[in-house]
Write a protein that holds these residues in place. Structure first.
Motif, PDB file in Angstrom:
ATOM      1  N   GLN A 130      -6.528   2.474  -4.851  1.00  0.00           N
ATOM      2  CA  GLN A 130      -6.503   2.946  -3.469  1.00  0.00           C
ATOM      3  C   GLN A 130      -6.840   1.888  -2.432  1.00  0.00           C
ATOM      4  O   GLN A 130      -6.620   2.107  -1.249  1.00  0.00           O
ATOM      5  CB  GLN A 130      -7.478   4.107  -3.309  1.00  0.00           C
ATOM      6  CG  GLN A 130      -7.051   5.322  -4.096  1.00  0.00           C
ATOM      7  CD  GLN A 130      -8.085   6.412  -3.977  1.00  0.00           C
ATOM      8  OE1 GLN A 130      -9.133   6.347  -4.592  1.00  0.00           O
ATOM      9  NE2 GLN A 130      -7.786   7.382  -3.138  1.00  0.00           N
TER      10      GLN A 130
ATOM     11  N   LYS B 204       0.825  -1.212   0.000  1.00  0.00           N
ATOM     12  CA  LYS B 204       0.000   0.000   0.000  1.00  0.00           C
ATOM     13  C   LYS B 204       0.862   1.266   0.000  1.00  0.00           C
ATOM     14  O   LYS B 204       0.577   2.212  -0.734  1.00  0.00           O
ATOM     15  CB  LYS B 204      -0.938  -0.008   1.209  1.00  0.00           C
ATOM     16  CG  LYS B 204      -1.946   1.135   1.171  1.00  0.00           C
ATOM     17  CD  LYS B 204      -2.884   1.097   2.369  1.00  0.00           C
ATOM     18  CE  LYS B 204      -4.075   2.042   2.177  1.00  0.00           C
ATOM     19  NZ  LYS B 204      -3.701   3.401   1.768  1.00  0.00           N
TER      20      LYS B 204
ATOM     21  N   ASP C 137       0.555   4.056  -2.785  1.00  0.00           N
ATOM     22  CA  ASP C 137       0.130   5.392  -2.344  1.00  0.00           C
ATOM     23  C   ASP C 137       1.159   6.448  -2.744  1.00  0.00           C
ATOM     24  O   ASP C 137       0.814   7.541  -3.185  1.00  0.00           O
ATOM     25  CB  ASP C 137      -0.031   5.434  -0.814  1.00  0.00           C
ATOM     26  CG  ASP C 137      -1.344   4.803  -0.357  1.00  0.00           C
ATOM     27  OD1 ASP C 137      -2.165   4.435  -1.225  1.00  0.00           O
ATOM     28  OD2 ASP C 137      -1.539   4.671   0.865  1.00  0.00           O
TER      29      ASP C 137
ATOM     30  N   VAL D 210      -1.103   6.736  -6.691  1.00  0.00           N
ATOM     31  CA  VAL D 210      -2.431   7.266  -6.370  1.00  0.00           C
ATOM     32  C   VAL D 210      -2.599   8.734  -6.803  1.00  0.00           C
ATOM     33  O   VAL D 210      -3.710   9.174  -7.071  1.00  0.00           O
ATOM     34  CB  VAL D 210      -2.732   7.042  -4.863  1.00  0.00           C
ATOM     35  CG1 VAL D 210      -3.934   7.842  -4.400  1.00  0.00           C
ATOM     36  CG2 VAL D 210      -2.967   5.555  -4.613  1.00  0.00           C
TER      37      VAL D 210
END
Ligand code: HEC
Length: 124
Positions: free
Chosen positions: A74, A51, A55, A59
């Motif tokens: 996301q 993640k 991110d 993102v």
């Protein structure tokens, strides 16, 4: 006696050759996560490792208001559903128009980490 000496120097030679290889000067992405990408993580999970990479590098475009907000990355569901596409895109050579992140590259350590995560069945 002579034979032993020869074997010994062959060993020394082999060892020194081995210790000299393995250098890796891949460019590093500026937003490498503090949890550390890298080959030292043996079982990366989405929440602990992946993640943060997505991110920090994806993102901004693959999220609200981004260039490709139609394909958000996301959540675990969104990322895991596109895993094979992601693997292909991040593995493209730098400069390839399909390379992701667009206009740049992840560090090799983070590419390896994402590939390992996918190969391990994408634990959350
Ligand atoms: C600067 C903006 C930008 C960044 C940063 C970016 N992308 Fe993209 N991405 C795009 C655009 C625009 C497209 C659509 C055009 C295309 O397919 O090349 C796209 C398409 C894709 C696609 C194929 C279509 C889809 O959504 O399934 C994947 C997969 C993808 N990106 C993954 C990533 C990943 C993973 C990262 C981060 C490592 C990333 N992108 C970072 C702009 C970006």
């Amino acid at each position: 006696m002579r034979k032993i000496k020869t074997i010994c120097s062959a060993l020394v030679l082999a060892l020194s050759v081995m210790s000299c290889s393995g250098g890796d000067d891949s460019p590093s992405d500026t937003t490498a996560p503090p949890t550390g990408g890298g080959t030292t993580v043996t079982n990366p999970t989405y929440s602990a490792n992946i993640k943060a990479i997505i991110d920090g590098n994806c993102v901004s475009c693959h999220g609200p208001g981004g260039e490709n907000s139609d394909h958000p990355l996301q959540t675990y569901e969104q990322v895991s559903a596109r895993a094979s596409d992601i693997k292909e895109r991040i593995g493209k050579p730098v400069g390839d128009p399909l390379k992701m992140p667009k206009g740049g590259s992840l560090s090799q350590a983070n590419i390896d980490l994402i590939n390992k995560w996918i190969a391990n069945g994408m634990p959350n």
